[in-house]
Write an enzyme that holds these catalytic residues in place. Sequence first.
Site, mmCIF file in Angstrom:
data_model
loop_
_atom_site.group_PDB
_atom_site.id
_atom_site.type_symbol
_atom_site.label_atom_id
_atom_site.label_comp_id
_atom_site.label_asym_id
_atom_site.label_seq_id
_atom_site.Cartn_x
_atom_site.Cartn_y
_atom_site.Cartn_z
ATOM 1 N N LYS A 5 0.863 -1.178 0.000
ATOM 2 C CA LYS A 5 0.000 0.000 0.000
ATOM 3 C C LYS A 5 0.901 1.229 0.000
ATOM 4 O O LYS A 5 1.706 1.415 0.902
ATOM 5 C CB LYS A 5 -0.912 -0.005 1.224
ATOM 6 C CG LYS A 5 -1.878 1.175 1.257
ATOM 7 C CD LYS A 5 -2.862 1.041 2.410
ATOM 8 C CE LYS A 5 -3.871 2.175 2.397
ATOM 9 N NZ LYS A 5 -4.882 2.020 3.466
ATOM 10 N N ASP A 100 -14.120 1.767 9.585
ATOM 11 C CA ASP A 100 -14.497 1.662 8.164
ATOM 12 C C ASP A 100 -14.611 0.196 7.753
ATOM 13 O O ASP A 100 -14.115 -0.217 6.706
ATOM 14 C CB ASP A 100 -13.506 2.401 7.267
ATOM 15 C CG ASP A 100 -14.057 2.615 5.843
ATOM 16 O OD1 ASP A 100 -15.302 2.555 5.668
ATOM 17 O OD2 ASP A 100 -13.263 2.824 4.915
#
Length: 198
Positions: A5, A100
Amino acid sequence: IVAIKKVLIDPRYKNREYDILKKINNINCVKMLTAFKSHGKKKEIFLNIVMEFLPMSLHQFNIKYRKERKFPALIFVRLFAFQMFSGLHYLHSIGITHRDLKPHNLLIDPETGELKICDFGSAKEIKPGDVSVSYIASRFYRAPELMLNCTTYNNSIDIWAAGCIIAEMLMAGTPLFPGNTSIGELHEIIKIIGSPNE
């Protein structure tokens, strides 16, 4: 095989995700293997977080069934739900709220039945009484208190999201509360479970 990432480092903000990934160590949470910095073309500096790899997200798994107009076997629903709650139990026990949780942020391996919670970009260590932003979490999985602008919530918002995820798996990838706006989302929730009390 690993997943990387790449995140732009903004000196004005602290990278909470990196700090949280350094702390967590659980079989049902994605593990950071290492991290390194790299440079962009415009003198930007990026943080590259190297993590363990799983072949697909729960969202991709659900969509595959939806396209075939089929439902996943209940053993998958039970297996993935158990691991999701196991990972959440660990996170909550060390004071971390994911904020989330959604099928996109659950990585799975359908061959082994393995599930890992990922993407800690919105995660936060929340202590009782802490004030946090209410505009958090993806709409279909956002707890009602967030849509009512509550800023002193706790990890129960993750449990709400987990319930929505299980319902979505049972409905072959169709979200339980598919609102187009925050008010629309609240309306979808009220249609099914009724109006909130005071």
